[in-house]
Scaffold this active site. Structure first.
Site, short mmCIF file in Angstrom:
data_model
loop_
_atom_site.label_atom_id
_atom_site.label_comp_id
_atom_site.label_asym_id
_atom_site.label_seq_id
_atom_site.Cartn_x
_atom_site.Cartn_y
_atom_site.Cartn_z
CG HIS A 129 -1.86 1.11 1.28
ND1 HIS A 129 -2.96 1.17 0.45
CD2 HIS A 129 -1.88 2.24 2.03
CE1 HIS A 129 -3.62 2.31 0.70
NE2 HIS A 129 -2.98 2.96 1.65
CG ASP A 146 -5.50 -0.70 2.15
OD1 ASP A 146 -4.85 -1.62 1.63
OD2 ASP A 146 -5.98 0.24 1.50
#
Length: 187
Positions: free
Chosen positions: A104, A140
């Protein structure tokens, strides 16, 4: 451990993984994309498990089941997401518990989601970065495996900042995957 890479885009992360000599058993894409060409250029087997809908009628659980079938059919042990755009159902995370990696472009838990670089610039942070984490059903939000900071420069645009983050991301992801393969386990 047999590694599969899930991809949806141009394949730059996949190319970095393959160029580093990491053995990739399979590449799976959810749409026709450059990553399939990258897989072919590295002589890595690939499958297109095409997502048929991007509307509210998308059968996430059905798609997830199809993907699980492909991964199991190739005896995959470890899955690395590399710009994979489809959010998958909980069954994948149950089928491969703590064996799905993701990267990410921010220092999680800050700026989760698809627009992390834009969000970091809009917020005015002086430091952002890259996170390698275990993928979970919650996007996430999985346990962090590795992080590295990237300074935000005064004249940065989304594009310039994202390019610097990508440089760190490719190196950090490769390092993390390599360590996992050497250990034979994620942790």
């Amino acid at each position: 451990m047999r590694l599969a890479v899930l991809a949806s885009g141009s394949g730059t992360i996949l190319d970095a993984i393959c160029s580093a000599g990491i053995p990739v058993a399979l590449v799976v894409a959810d749409r026709p994309c450059g990553a399939l060409d990258v897989a072919a250029s590295h002589r890595v087997e690939s499958e297109l498990v095409e997502r048929k809908s991007y509307a509210k009628d998308f059968d996430r659980d059905g798609y997830t089941a199809e993907l699980i079938g492909v991964l199991r059919g190739w005896d995959i042990d470890l899955v690395a997401m590399a710009g994979f755009g489809t959010i998958l159902g909980k069954d994948l995370f149950e089928a491969f518990p703590e064996r799905i990696l993701n990267t990410h472009p921010a220092l999680l838990p800050s700026f989760p989601g698809w627009h992390a670089v834009d969000d970091a610039l809009a917020y005015g942070v002086k430091v952002t970065g890259c996170t390698v984490h275990l993928a979970t059903e919650e996007v996430d939000a999985g346990p962090i495996l590795a992080q590295e900071a990237v300074p935000v420069l005064d004249d940065d645009t989304v594009e310039t900042l994202h390019e610097r983050i990508k440089g760190v991301e490719r190196r950090l992801y490769i390092q993390t995957i390599s360590e996992i393969l050497e250990r034979g386990s994620v942790r």
